[in-house]
Design a protein around this motif. Structure first.
Motif, short mmCIF file in Angstrom:
data_model
loop_
_atom_site.label_atom_id
_atom_site.label_comp_id
_atom_site.label_asym_id
_atom_site.label_seq_id
_atom_site.Cartn_x
_atom_site.Cartn_y
_atom_site.Cartn_z
N ALA A 75 0.83 -1.19 0.00
CA ALA A 75 0.00 0.00 0.00
C ALA A 75 0.87 1.25 0.00
N SER A 76 0.34 2.30 -0.61
CA SER A 76 1.06 3.57 -0.62
C SER A 76 1.12 4.12 0.80
N ALA A 77 2.03 5.07 1.00
CA ALA A 77 2.16 5.69 2.33
C ALA A 77 0.84 6.33 2.74
N ARG A 78 0.17 6.97 1.80
CA ARG A 78 -1.12 7.62 2.10
C ARG A 78 -2.14 6.59 2.59
N GLU A 79 -2.22 5.46 1.91
CA GLU A 79 -3.17 4.41 2.31
C GLU A 79 -2.78 3.79 3.65
N ARG A 80 -1.48 3.60 3.88
CA ARG A 80 -1.03 3.07 5.17
C ARG A 80 -1.38 4.02 6.31
N ILE A 81 -1.26 5.31 6.04
CA ILE A 81 -1.60 6.31 7.05
C ILE A 81 -3.10 6.24 7.36
N LEU A 82 -3.93 6.20 6.33
CA LEU A 82 -5.38 6.09 6.55
C LEU A 82 -5.74 4.78 7.25
N ASP A 83 -5.08 3.68 6.84
CA ASP A 83 -5.32 2.39 7.52
C ASP A 83 -4.97 2.49 9.00
N SER A 84 -3.85 3.13 9.30
CA SER A 84 -3.41 3.27 10.69
C SER A 84 -4.38 4.14 11.48
N PHE A 85 -4.81 5.24 10.88
CA PHE A 85 -5.79 6.12 11.54
C PHE A 85 -7.07 5.34 11.83
N GLU A 86 -7.52 4.59 10.85
CA GLU A 86 -8.71 3.77 10.99
C GLU A 86 -8.54 2.74 12.13
N ASN A 87 -7.41 2.04 12.12
CA ASN A 87 -7.15 1.02 13.15
C ASN A 87 -7.13 1.62 14.55
N ILE A 88 -6.47 2.75 14.70
CA ILE A 88 -6.40 3.38 16.02
C ILE A 88 -7.80 3.82 16.48
#
Length: 183
Positions: A2-15
């Motif tokens: 995943a792109s950095a942008r998608e990883r960031i959104l995934d992480s935000f979502e997970n948290i």
């Protein structure tokens, strides 16, 4: 990968899902996404920008879901109820994450929820020809989703294929009787 942008959104979502809105700081999101704070700020200049990104993600997922709903051979009403089971899908995760924000009174999250609820209701109404019937079907599906999302261990045991077919038969009855009442 995943792109950095998608990883960031995934992480935000997970948290948001696992720890709640207070834990979803810019620093914790950057650490979870394994990007520097500068890398995070390159994609999302603020927490509000992260919320906007999550809202955009959710709206795109809902748009795809509405397309699948409209194309379903059994019709949108059966599709909506049949797919109202929490499966930890990208749509489920985005919904739950946005719900965490809405529960805290976040205006963007509340507005996004109002918009997507109206879109789903509108898709059902377009097929069924009645707002009241569409609302009854939507509330039935929402109840199943709530049960599955919040009582996952118990609901997955309680909801069998046979039980789903029985619920779908009730959907058919609601649709049929609603059309008769409107006609």
């Amino acid at each position: 990968m995943a792109s950095a942008r998608e990883r960031i959104l995934d992480s935000f979502e997970n948290i948001l899902i696992e720890e709640g809105e207070r834990s979803a700081t810019m620093e914790s999101v950057a650490a979870a996404a394994e990007v520097s704070k500068g890398g995070l700020l390159y994609h999302f200049r603020s927490k509000e920008a992260l919320v906007d990104g999550l809202a955009d993600r959710l709206q795109a997922l809902v748009a795809r879901d509405r397309e699948a709903m409209a194309a379903d051979p059994e019709g949108p009403a059966r599709y909506y109820v049949r797919t109202s089971m929490y499966e930890n899908s990208p749509l489920d995760r985005a919904l739950v994450a946005m719900a965490r924000l809405a529960q805290q009174g976040h205006p963007k999250a509340q507005g996004t929820f109002a918009l997507i609820q109206e879109q789903w209701l509108g898709a059902l109404e377009a097929e069924l020809g009645s707002r009241a019937v569409a609302r009854a079907v939507k509330l039935l599906g929402d109840g199943l989703y709530y049960d599955a999302a919040f009582f996952a261990g118990m609901a997955s045991v309680r909801q069998s294929g046979k039980e789903l077919q029985e619920v779908l038969a009730i959907v058919d009855l609601i649709v049929r009787e609603g059309a008769r009442a409107e006609g």
